[in-house]
Motif scaffolding. Structure first.
Motif, mmCIF file in Angstrom:
data_model
loop_
_atom_site.group_PDB
_atom_site.id
_atom_site.type_symbol
_atom_site.label_atom_id
_atom_site.label_comp_id
_atom_site.label_asym_id
_atom_site.label_seq_id
_atom_site.Cartn_x
_atom_site.Cartn_y
_atom_site.Cartn_z
ATOM 1 N N MET A 17 0.821 -1.209 0.000
ATOM 2 C CA MET A 17 0.000 0.000 0.000
ATOM 3 C C MET A 17 0.858 1.264 0.000
ATOM 4 S SD MET A 17 -3.257 -0.598 -0.173
ATOM 5 C CE MET A 17 -2.770 -1.832 -1.386
ATOM 6 N N GLU A 18 2.039 1.181 0.605
ATOM 7 C CA GLU A 18 2.909 2.354 0.654
ATOM 8 C C GLU A 18 3.768 2.488 -0.596
ATOM 9 O OE1 GLU A 18 6.549 4.284 3.290
ATOM 10 O OE2 GLU A 18 5.380 2.640 4.107
ATOM 11 N N ILE A 19 4.297 1.374 -1.075
ATOM 12 C CA ILE A 19 5.279 1.451 -2.154
ATOM 13 C C ILE A 19 4.632 1.740 -3.506
ATOM 14 C CG2 ILE A 19 5.359 -0.967 -2.928
ATOM 15 C CD1 ILE A 19 8.358 1.340 -2.212
ATOM 16 N N ILE A 20 3.395 1.311 -3.725
ATOM 17 C CA ILE A 20 2.737 1.550 -5.020
ATOM 18 C C ILE A 20 2.615 3.054 -5.306
ATOM 19 C CG2 ILE A 20 0.528 1.389 -6.246
ATOM 20 C CD1 ILE A 20 0.240 -1.440 -5.196
ATOM 21 N N PRO A 21 2.022 3.853 -4.407
ATOM 22 C CA PRO A 21 1.961 5.301 -4.713
ATOM 23 C C PRO A 21 3.326 5.972 -4.663
ATOM 24 C CG PRO A 21 1.145 4.870 -2.496
ATOM 25 C CD PRO A 21 1.315 3.532 -3.161
ATOM 26 N N ALA A 22 4.211 5.509 -3.763
ATOM 27 C CA ALA A 22 5.529 6.141 -3.649
ATOM 28 C C ALA A 22 6.324 6.007 -4.941
ATOM 29 C CB ALA A 22 6.304 5.534 -2.481
ATOM 30 N N ILE A 23 6.279 4.827 -5.540
ATOM 31 C CA ILE A 23 7.039 4.588 -6.773
ATOM 32 C C ILE A 23 6.350 5.205 -7.986
ATOM 33 C CG2 ILE A 23 7.909 2.806 -8.333
ATOM 34 C CD1 ILE A 23 9.458 3.111 -5.696
ATOM 35 N N SER A 24 5.025 5.027 -8.065
ATOM 36 C CA SER A 24 4.305 5.529 -9.247
ATOM 37 C C SER A 24 4.283 7.054 -9.312
ATOM 38 C CB SER A 24 2.870 4.983 -9.262
ATOM 39 O OG SER A 24 2.171 5.389 -8.098
ATOM 40 N N MET A 25 4.358 7.708 -8.168
ATOM 41 C CA MET A 25 4.325 9.177 -8.132
ATOM 42 C C MET A 25 5.713 9.794 -8.126
ATOM 43 S SD MET A 25 1.168 10.394 -7.935
ATOM 44 C CE MET A 25 1.361 11.978 -7.110
ATOM 45 N N ALA A 26 6.764 8.984 -8.024
ATOM 46 C CA ALA A 26 8.109 9.493 -7.764
ATOM 47 C C ALA A 26 8.583 10.503 -8.815
ATOM 48 C CB ALA A 26 9.106 8.338 -7.654
ATOM 49 N N LEU A 27 8.485 10.162 -10.093
ATOM 50 C CA LEU A 27 8.995 11.053 -11.136
ATOM 51 C C LEU A 27 8.210 12.363 -11.179
ATOM 52 C CD1 LEU A 27 9.716 8.549 -14.057
ATOM 53 C CD2 LEU A 27 11.356 9.618 -12.509
ATOM 54 N N PHE A 28 6.903 12.262 -11.056
ATOM 55 C CA PHE A 28 6.067 13.456 -11.032
ATOM 56 C C PHE A 28 6.444 14.331 -9.841
ATOM 57 C CE2 PHE A 28 2.231 15.485 -9.253
ATOM 58 C CZ PHE A 28 1.929 16.354 -10.292
ATOM 59 N N ALA A 29 6.670 13.696 -8.681
ATOM 60 C CA ALA A 29 7.043 14.442 -7.479
ATOM 61 C C ALA A 29 8.383 15.141 -7.667
ATOM 62 C CB ALA A 29 7.090 13.505 -6.275
ATOM 63 N N GLY A 30 9.330 14.475 -8.305
ATOM 64 C CA GLY A 30 10.629 15.083 -8.564
ATOM 65 C C GLY A 30 10.514 16.341 -9.393
#
Length: 421
Positions: free
Chosen positions: A59-72
């Motif tokens: 539950m934590e890693i799915i949004p963290a990884i999928s949003m990572a590039l956008f967040a950067g």
């Protein structure tokens, strides 16, 4: 003007804002690591299902990884302190809602599924915040510390993270017995608020990105292209990713403790703590003995040593030999972490720190979860001991391929490069 001696192990600590930064990082990592353990405890208490524990990480890693590039991209386009204030505020709200979910009155009033799904939802939202938090912290550090002091600062920053990561889970475990899950989570909220208060002592920093308003896909492409063009960064994060992916013996420690070494829960606790203690000691020593000279060779040797330790651990049937092997794996991993963080800080341009940190979080963050899955799958196919040995051998192979394929990385010397900055 502040005078800093080059060989002073406390040089970066003489910068007031950096001391505030370390305090902020200590509080937020302590809160995050405690909260994860408390959630695991409560979810298992509710379900008695090991799969439910695995879903927490998912539950934590799915949004963290999928949003990572956008967040950067967002981090590089905005002021870092403001972003961190929003992240910390969001984490405080999540922790407060978790307190509500585990309060005895709430537990008595709602079904177990309602509480469980509420916890998973909050963890998922926390994963989204994590995607923005990591590159924001990385970027802010680069704006606080002068370039020539960043190797020393990276060591202290990594050491602070390791201290909190070691203390947090242990403190959470004791706190459950002392005051229960609810009051333990109240303390987590307190730590997040303290991080927020400390953050206010750091001045706002300028946005150094010359391409404000750049289209997002063009920005993301530029960030990815930079990482894959920059061999020091690409090799450093790739080595770390594959070492964790194939050398993830920690995921199998319960099996070793119960079925192979037969040392029970107390022995399991010692085994679990050994690599963390090794990593912490290494990071503290590295503040006085810099690792950035001949960094390429040191990083390759550290990852090679990590692979050897994993093989020894896998083959060992003696408890204390296993403890020593895990301790030394933590030592070598600590060296790897310090050098990798220094490489990222030194070779990343200020205007791209958010995107580069996000790519790094994808490499490193995903490798932890995938490493645990790889270890479990390999042990299912070939047995526990062969799976661990296989992971160690694969780590050695990755080091060998990198050393042969990237001769320039072998000769990487951060100290010499700093002299040209």
């Amino acid at each position: 003007m502040l005078q800093i001696t080059k060989k002073d192990p406390f040089s970066s600590l003489r910068i007031p804002e950096f001391r505030w930064f370390l305090a902020m990082r200590l509080f937020i990592v302590l809160a995050w690591s405690m909260q994860f353990v408390l959630i695991e405890w409560e979810v298992y208490r509710i379900t008695k299902d090991p799969l439910s524990l695995g879903l927490i990480g998912l539950m934590e890693i799915i949004p963290a990884i999928s949003m990572a590039l956008f967040a950067g991209h967002i981090v590089d386009q905005n002021e870092k302190k403001g972003l961190l204030i929003k992240c910390f505020s969001g984490l405080a709200i999540i922790s407060a809602f978790l307190c509500l979910l585990v309060h005895p009155n709430f537990i008595d009033s709602f079904s177990k599924n309602t509480i469980l799904y509420g916890i998973y939802t909050l963890v998922f939202v926390g994963g989204i915040i994590r995607a923005f938090l990591i590159p924001s912290v990385f970027s802010l550090l680069g704006l606080i510390i002068p370039k020539k002091e960043q190797p020393n600062a990276a060591t202290w920053s990594s050491s602070t993270w390791q201290v909190a990561a070691v203390i947090g889970p242990a403190l959470a475990g004791f706190a459950i017995g002392w005051v229960g899950v609810f009051w333990s989570l109240v303390f987590v909220v307190f730590c997040v608020i303290m991080a927020l208060i400390v953050l206010t002592q750091i001045e706002k920093k300028p946005i150094l990105n010359p391409k404000i308003g750049e289209p997002i896909f063009k920005s993301l492409k530029e960030g990815l292209s930079f990482v894959f063009r920059s061999k020091p960064i690409l090799n450093a994060i790739s080595l770390d990713m594959f070492a964790v992916l194939f050398g993830g013996a920690v995921a199998l420690l319960p099996i070793f403790a119960q079925d192979i070494l037969k040392v029970g829960s107390e022995g399991f606790g010692i085994l679990r703590a050994a690599p963390a203690i090794g990593g912490l000691i290494t990071m503290l020593i590295s503040t006085s003995i810099p690792l950035h000279r001949k960094a390429g060779k040191k990083l390759l040797l550290a990852v090679f040593g990590f692979g050897v330790c994993i093989i020894v651990f896998g083959l060992s049937t003696n408890f204390w030999l296993s403890v020593v092997a895990l301790f030394l794996s933590g030592v070598t991993d600590g060296i790897s972490v310090v050098i990798r963080q220094t490489i990222l800080q030194i070779y990343t341009p200020d205007h791209m720190r958010g995107r580069v940190s996000s790519v790094n979080s994808i490499f490193v963050g995903s490798s932890n979860e995938l490493g645990a899955f790889e270890s479990g799958l390999a042990s299912k196919i070939m047995g526990v001991v062969p799976a661990v040995v296989f992971g160690g051998v694969m780590t050695l192979g990755i080091v060998g391929v990198t050393a042969v394929a990237s001769p320039k990385f072998r000769e990487l010397d951060i100290e010499k490069d700093l002299e040209t900055i």
